[in-house]
Design a protein around this motif. Sequence first.
Motif, PDB file in Angstrom:
ATOM      1  N   ASP A  43      -3.167   7.645 -13.332  1.00 53.81           N
ATOM      2  CA  ASP A  43      -2.140   8.387 -12.306  1.00 53.81           C
ATOM      3  C   ASP A  43      -2.266   9.640 -12.533  1.00 53.81           C
ATOM      4  OD1 ASP A  43      -0.017   8.699 -10.842  1.00 53.81           O
ATOM      5  OD2 ASP A  43       1.599   8.017 -12.232  1.00 53.81           O
ATOM      6  N   CYS A  57       3.093   1.493  -8.164  1.00 49.65           N
ATOM      7  CA  CYS A  57       2.590   0.234  -8.080  1.00 49.65           C
ATOM      8  C   CYS A  57       1.132   0.129  -8.821  1.00 49.65           C
ATOM      9  CB  CYS A  57       2.353   0.034  -6.614  1.00 49.65           C
ATOM     10  SG  CYS A  57       1.874  -1.752  -6.136  1.00 49.65           S
ATOM     11  N   GLN A  58       1.137  -0.765  -9.377  1.00 50.45           N
ATOM     12  CA  GLN A  58       0.002  -1.114 -10.339  1.00 50.45           C
ATOM     13  C   GLN A  58      -0.496  -2.852  -9.792  1.00 50.45           C
ATOM     14  OE1 GLN A  58       0.172  -0.161 -14.092  1.00 50.45           O
ATOM     15  NE2 GLN A  58       0.558   1.972 -13.721  1.00 50.45           N
ATOM     16  N   ASP A  59      -1.253  -2.995  -9.177  1.00 47.99           N
ATOM     17  CA  ASP A  59      -1.407  -4.198  -8.790  1.00 47.99           C
ATOM     18  C   ASP A  59      -2.337  -5.196  -9.973  1.00 47.99           C
ATOM     19  OD1 ASP A  59      -0.211  -4.232  -6.464  1.00 47.99           O
ATOM     20  OD2 ASP A  59      -2.089  -3.565  -5.146  1.00 47.99           O
ATOM     21  N   ASP A  60      -1.834  -6.408 -10.266  1.00 50.40           N
ATOM     22  CA  ASP A  60      -2.605  -7.191 -11.179  1.00 50.40           C
ATOM     23  C   ASP A  60      -2.918  -8.361 -10.699  1.00 50.40           C
ATOM     24  OD1 ASP A  60      -3.077  -8.107 -13.564  1.00 50.40           O
ATOM     25  OD2 ASP A  60      -1.099  -8.942 -14.004  1.00 50.40           O
ATOM     26  N   ARG A  61      -4.173  -8.381 -10.464  1.00 55.13           N
ATOM     27  CA  ARG A  61      -4.921  -9.443  -9.875  1.00 55.13           C
ATOM     28  C   ARG A  61      -5.924 -10.199 -10.761  1.00 55.13           C
ATOM     29  NH1 ARG A  61      -4.651  -8.627  -3.898  1.00 55.13           N
ATOM     30  NH2 ARG A  61      -3.458  -6.422  -3.668  1.00 55.13           N
ATOM     31  N   ARG A  62      -5.330 -10.429 -11.895  1.00 52.42           N
ATOM     32  CA  ARG A  62      -6.321 -11.221 -12.981  1.00 52.42           C
ATOM     33  C   ARG A  62      -6.079 -12.654 -12.535  1.00 52.42           C
ATOM     34  NH1 ARG A  62      -3.554  -9.109 -18.354  1.00 52.42           N
ATOM     35  NH2 ARG A  62      -1.751  -9.628 -17.080  1.00 52.42           N
TER      36      ARG A  62
END
Length: 167
Positions: A43, A57-62
Amino acid sequence: MDFHPTDGRPMSDSEAAAEAKRIIEENFRPEPPVRHFPTSFRDHSPVPAYGDAPPVCQDDRRIVPAWAAGIAVASLGVGAGVTGIGCGAWLVLQGLASVTLTGVLMVTLPFAGLAMAAAAIGGAISRARSAVTKNIYEGPVTHTTEINNHSTTRGMFFARTRNDIHS
């Protein structure tokens, strides 16, 4: 008729076909998909001098396989169950460690109840099995009151006595 793009003269059929092929390949060529694998997030927004930082916003796509999620949930359940059993055992052992009359009575109370129930059931079974019998004897009855008693003692330190009673 098509015109040459650089000098404006008319193109031959072979030149027009080559130019059409170039335009089609350039504009309609399928591009290989770009694979994005972010390995970290940094950031760069300025941090305030005091107070909380604004949320980012931190997308988590695990992607977690179903079997891994199932094992994780099962291990949490087993851990919670074992913890409960351990706490119960600890409480029981703490109660047994402080030996008082009340503690001993509380520990032995279930065993005494089981013993009492077993004795009552055994008594009821024995009474049910013993039937009322009337013994009727037929024949002569003799009653001998003479007893021939013969006693023998042998030994000094370890004495042995033998009694022979003949009627």
